[in-house]
Scaffold this active site. Sequence first.
Site, PDB file in Angstrom:
ATOM      1  N   CYS A 132      -4.702  -1.505   6.641  1.00 27.18           N
ATOM      2  CA  CYS A 132      -4.020  -2.789   6.840  1.00 27.18           C
ATOM      3  C   CYS A 132      -3.491  -2.962   8.262  1.00 27.18           C
ATOM      4  O   CYS A 132      -3.026  -4.033   8.613  1.00 27.18           O
ATOM      5  CB  CYS A 132      -2.876  -2.938   5.844  1.00 27.18           C
ATOM      6  SG  CYS A 132      -1.566  -1.741   6.096  1.00 27.18           S
TER       7      CYS A 132
ATOM      8  N   CYS B  79       3.496  -5.937   8.136  1.00 27.76           N
ATOM      9  CA  CYS B  79       3.916  -7.064   7.303  1.00 27.76           C
ATOM     10  C   CYS B  79       5.390  -6.944   6.924  1.00 27.76           C
ATOM     11  O   CYS B  79       6.047  -5.938   7.213  1.00 27.76           O
ATOM     12  CB  CYS B  79       3.051  -7.113   6.037  1.00 27.76           C
ATOM     13  SG  CYS B  79       3.309  -5.699   4.947  1.00 27.76           S
TER      14      CYS B  79
ATOM     15  N   CYS C 240       3.033   0.297   1.732  1.00 30.82           N
ATOM     16  CA  CYS C 240       4.135   0.168   2.691  1.00 30.82           C
ATOM     17  C   CYS C 240       5.232   1.185   2.388  1.00 30.82           C
ATOM     18  O   CYS C 240       5.773   1.818   3.296  1.00 30.82           O
ATOM     19  CB  CYS C 240       4.709  -1.246   2.659  1.00 30.82           C
ATOM     20  SG  CYS C 240       3.526  -2.522   3.131  1.00 30.82           S
TER      21      CYS C 240
END
Length: 160
Positions: A59, A85, A128
């Site tokens: 990502c 993000c 994450c």
Amino acid sequence: MAALRAAGAALLRPRPGPAPAALGYHKKVVDHYENPRNVGSLDRNAKNVGTGLVGAPACGDVMKLQVEVDENGKIVDARFKTFGCGSAIASSSLATEWVKGKTVDEALKIKNTDIAKELCLPPVKLHCSMLAEDAIKAALADYKLKQESSRESDKKADNA
């Protein structure tokens, strides 16, 4: 050139539309994203500072997390810088809050599942929280390595 500037300005202008919370982010993620805690850097060359740098090629998220440990083995400060993000930033921010005040061993017990649960991360964003756990482990491993090197240097100085 003027057309290029106009296009760039249009991209930078806030667009009307749903707020991040309406896009599926939990309010805890939005809070840490909009008000990140402990952003910044510590002196990476200091013997009592450990630095962890981790990334997720899938990502593009990159996370740097640093911890400052006192002479009693307690984490007295933590900082992060994250390129990624909102969930990656929130995971980093929460991780720095959680490690502060803990011993090195206690901080190593922080798991990505705990971070994901606290932030209510959806399955697609679990990587994450995994990055945050990896960053904590990497920072503490760096700190421990520096401590071992420091002890070896002290022994050599004593034997000289």
